[in-house]
Scaffold this active site. Structure first.
Site, PDB file in Angstrom:
ATOM      1  N   LYS A 110     -24.850  47.748 -27.285  1.00  0.00           N
ATOM      2  CA  LYS A 110     -25.634  48.581 -28.163  1.00  0.00           C
ATOM      3  C   LYS A 110     -25.602  48.092 -29.608  1.00  0.00           C
ATOM      4  O   LYS A 110     -26.474  48.439 -30.404  1.00  0.00           O
ATOM      5  CB  LYS A 110     -25.066  50.016 -28.154  1.00  0.00           C
ATOM      6  CG  LYS A 110     -24.994  50.653 -26.799  1.00  0.00           C
ATOM      7  CD  LYS A 110     -24.418  52.087 -26.936  1.00  0.00           C
ATOM      8  CE  LYS A 110     -24.095  52.659 -25.585  1.00  0.00           C
ATOM      9  NZ  LYS A 110     -22.619  52.661 -25.340  1.00  0.00           N
ATOM     10  N   GLY A 111     -24.584  47.314 -29.960  1.00  0.00           N
ATOM     11  CA  GLY A 111     -24.306  47.015 -31.365  1.00  0.00           C
ATOM     12  C   GLY A 111     -25.472  46.466 -32.179  1.00  0.00           C
ATOM     13  O   GLY A 111     -25.578  46.742 -33.364  1.00  0.00           O
ATOM     14  N   GLU A 140     -27.124  39.387 -32.160  1.00  0.00           N
ATOM     15  CA  GLU A 140     -25.813  40.054 -32.054  1.00  0.00           C
ATOM     16  C   GLU A 140     -25.497  40.796 -33.349  1.00  0.00           C
ATOM     17  O   GLU A 140     -25.984  40.417 -34.409  1.00  0.00           O
ATOM     18  CB  GLU A 140     -24.719  38.997 -31.848  1.00  0.00           C
ATOM     19  CG  GLU A 140     -24.271  38.798 -30.419  1.00  0.00           C
ATOM     20  CD  GLU A 140     -23.416  39.946 -29.894  1.00  0.00           C
ATOM     21  OE1 GLU A 140     -23.495  41.070 -30.417  1.00  0.00           O
ATOM     22  OE2 GLU A 140     -22.662  39.698 -28.938  1.00  0.00           O
ATOM     23  N   ASP A 141     -24.660  41.806 -33.261  1.00  0.00           N
ATOM     24  CA  ASP A 141     -24.195  42.455 -34.486  1.00  0.00           C
ATOM     25  C   ASP A 141     -23.017  41.682 -35.074  1.00  0.00           C
ATOM     26  O   ASP A 141     -22.938  41.475 -36.277  1.00  0.00           O
ATOM     27  CB  ASP A 141     -23.816  43.921 -34.240  1.00  0.00           C
ATOM     28  CG  ASP A 141     -22.827  44.109 -33.104  1.00  0.00           C
ATOM     29  OD1 ASP A 141     -22.613  43.169 -32.314  1.00  0.00           O
ATOM     30  OD2 ASP A 141     -22.262  45.209 -32.984  1.00  0.00           O
ATOM     31  N   PHE A 199     -11.318  45.885 -39.146  1.00  0.00           N
ATOM     32  CA  PHE A 199     -12.173  46.579 -38.168  1.00  0.00           C
ATOM     33  C   PHE A 199     -13.374  47.179 -38.880  1.00  0.00           C
ATOM     34  O   PHE A 199     -13.253  48.161 -39.602  1.00  0.00           O
ATOM     35  CB  PHE A 199     -11.410  47.644 -37.379  1.00  0.00           C
ATOM     36  CG  PHE A 199     -12.126  47.939 -36.094  1.00  0.00           C
ATOM     37  CD1 PHE A 199     -11.852  47.208 -34.951  1.00  0.00           C
ATOM     38  CD2 PHE A 199     -13.129  48.895 -36.047  1.00  0.00           C
ATOM     39  CE1 PHE A 199     -12.571  47.428 -33.777  1.00  0.00           C
ATOM     40  CE2 PHE A 199     -13.853  49.113 -34.874  1.00  0.00           C
ATOM     41  CZ  PHE A 199     -13.556  48.382 -33.740  1.00  0.00           C
ATOM     42  N   VAL A 200     -14.531  46.564 -38.667  1.00  0.00           N
ATOM     43  CA  VAL A 200     -15.731  46.995 -39.382  1.00  0.00           C
ATOM     44  C   VAL A 200     -16.632  47.851 -38.497  1.00  0.00           C
ATOM     45  O   VAL A 200     -16.759  47.609 -37.296  1.00  0.00           O
ATOM     46  CB  VAL A 200     -16.516  45.789 -39.951  1.00  0.00           C
ATOM     47  CG1 VAL A 200     -15.765  45.178 -41.113  1.00  0.00           C
ATOM     48  CG2 VAL A 200     -16.795  44.741 -38.880  1.00  0.00           C
ATOM     49  N   ASP A 236     -16.807  37.733 -32.954  1.00  0.00           N
ATOM     50  CA  ASP A 236     -15.392  37.874 -33.298  1.00  0.00           C
ATOM     51  C   ASP A 236     -14.636  36.714 -32.643  1.00  0.00           C
ATOM     52  O   ASP A 236     -14.577  35.610 -33.184  1.00  0.00           O
ATOM     53  CB  ASP A 236     -14.950  39.251 -32.784  1.00  0.00           C
ATOM     54  CG  ASP A 236     -13.555  39.655 -33.213  1.00  0.00           C
ATOM     55  OD1 ASP A 236     -12.708  38.786 -33.455  1.00  0.00           O
ATOM     56  OD2 ASP A 236     -13.281  40.867 -33.277  1.00  0.00           O
ATOM     57  N   ASP A 285     -19.573  50.052 -33.849  1.00  0.00           N
ATOM     58  CA  ASP A 285     -18.891  51.312 -33.546  1.00  0.00           C
ATOM     59  C   ASP A 285     -17.376  51.201 -33.510  1.00  0.00           C
ATOM     60  O   ASP A 285     -16.807  50.107 -33.438  1.00  0.00           O
ATOM     61  CB  ASP A 285     -19.329  51.814 -32.170  1.00  0.00           C
ATOM     62  CG  ASP A 285     -18.681  51.007 -31.029  1.00  0.00           C
ATOM     63  OD1 ASP A 285     -18.743  49.758 -31.070  1.00  0.00           O
ATOM     64  OD2 ASP A 285     -18.080  51.625 -30.128  1.00  0.00           O
TER      65      ASP A 285
HETATM   66  C1  PRP Z   1     -19.004  43.731 -29.597  1.00  0.00           C
HETATM   67  C2  PRP Z   1     -20.106  42.999 -30.309  1.00  0.00           C
HETATM   68  C3  PRP Z   1     -20.154  41.674 -29.618  1.00  0.00           C
HETATM   69  C4  PRP Z   1     -18.728  41.436 -29.199  1.00  0.00           C
HETATM   70  C5  PRP Z   1     -18.100  40.452 -30.138  1.00  0.00           C
HETATM   71  O1  PRP Z   1     -19.531  44.335 -28.452  1.00  0.00           O
HETATM   72  O2  PRP Z   1     -21.330  43.671 -30.213  1.00  0.00           O
HETATM   73  O3  PRP Z   1     -20.993  41.682 -28.489  1.00  0.00           O
HETATM   74  O4  PRP Z   1     -18.061  42.713 -29.262  1.00  0.00           O
HETATM   75  O5  PRP Z   1     -16.751  40.191 -29.806  1.00  0.00           O
HETATM   76  P1  PRP Z   1     -16.200  38.786 -29.279  1.00  0.00           P
HETATM   77  O6  PRP Z   1     -16.799  37.708 -30.139  1.00  0.00           O
HETATM   78  O7  PRP Z   1     -14.714  38.933 -29.507  1.00  0.00           O
HETATM   79  O8  PRP Z   1     -16.536  38.631 -27.840  1.00  0.00           O
HETATM   80  P2  PRP Z   1     -18.904  45.599 -27.702  1.00  0.00           P
HETATM   81  O9  PRP Z   1     -18.344  45.148 -26.386  1.00  0.00           O
HETATM   82  O10 PRP Z   1     -17.993  46.337 -28.635  1.00  0.00           O
HETATM   83  O11 PRP Z   1     -20.170  46.500 -27.347  1.00  0.00           O
HETATM   84  P3  PRP Z   1     -21.267  47.230 -28.260  1.00  0.00           P
HETATM   85  O12 PRP Z   1     -22.279  46.173 -28.661  1.00  0.00           O
HETATM   86  O13 PRP Z   1     -21.874  48.249 -27.360  1.00  0.00           O
HETATM   87  O14 PRP Z   1     -20.587  47.857 -29.465  1.00  0.00           O
END
Ligand code: PRP
Length: 175
Positions: free
Chosen positions: A42-43, A98-99, A151-152, A102, A158
């Protein structure tokens, strides 16, 4: 939990999103078929919605749902596909939106998965990047902002499904 520092204001986000859209529009000026934006839910939903409104070349949009974090603040490293694309990307120009990147594990998983479908080109656009947190050597082609290892939340990001609606990027802190 509460919001501590505001790292990126709504005005800074707006300016940067417009600049990214202009750069992408320039890079894809000569596309033969509409450029496919793939939003990672969803991000990425707010970033994608703002970004595509400033794109000046023909576009199509689709979405993917992956999950790697659950409700924890640290990556589990386990990526699952919960909802797949509806569009066929064979021989098409694709931009994954992507949002945040990490560890890079999510991006690594999904870009490998999508490359198997033989797109003409596949690029990645991420609003945020935690450069110092990579566990895998992968970089987005377009990045909005590099952020520190905190943690942003906000603007789509979220904590336990909350805070996505904040118009800025803030740091979440313990009470
Ligand atoms: C978050 C974000 C990326 C991922 C990044 O997704 O949207 O997809 O984590 O992390 P990484 O580089 O360590 O793999 P999340 O699983 O929290 O789902 P969301 O998009 O629904 O918030």
């Amino acid at each position: 939990m509460k919001i501590g520092d505001i790292l990126i204001t709504p005005e800074q986000i707006e300016t940067r999103v417009k600049a990214l859209a202009a750069e992408i529009s320039r890079d894809y000026q000569t596309v033969e078929q509409p450029l496919i934006f793939v939003g990672m839910l969803k991000g990425a939903f707010i970033f994608m919605a703002d970004l595509v409104r400033h794109i000046t070349v023909p576009t199509q949009m689709d979405f993917l749902i992956l999950s790697s974090y659950g409700d924890a603040t640290k990556s589990s490293g386990v990526v699952r596909m919960l909802y797949d694309l509806q569009v066929d990307i064979v021989n098409r120009d694709v931009i994954l939106v992507e949002d945040i990147v990490d560890t890079g594990l999510t991006l690594h998983y999904i870009s490998r998965e999508l490359e198997l479908r033989s797109p003409k080109t596949l690029k990645i656009c991420s609003l945020l990047s935690k450069d110092e947190c990579r566990k895998i050597d992968i970089e987005p082609d377009y990045v909005g902002f590099s952020v520190p290892d905190r943690f942003v939340v906000g603007y789509g990001l979220d904590y336990a499904q909350q805070y996505r609606n904040l118009p800025y990027i803030g740091v979440l802190e313990e009470d």
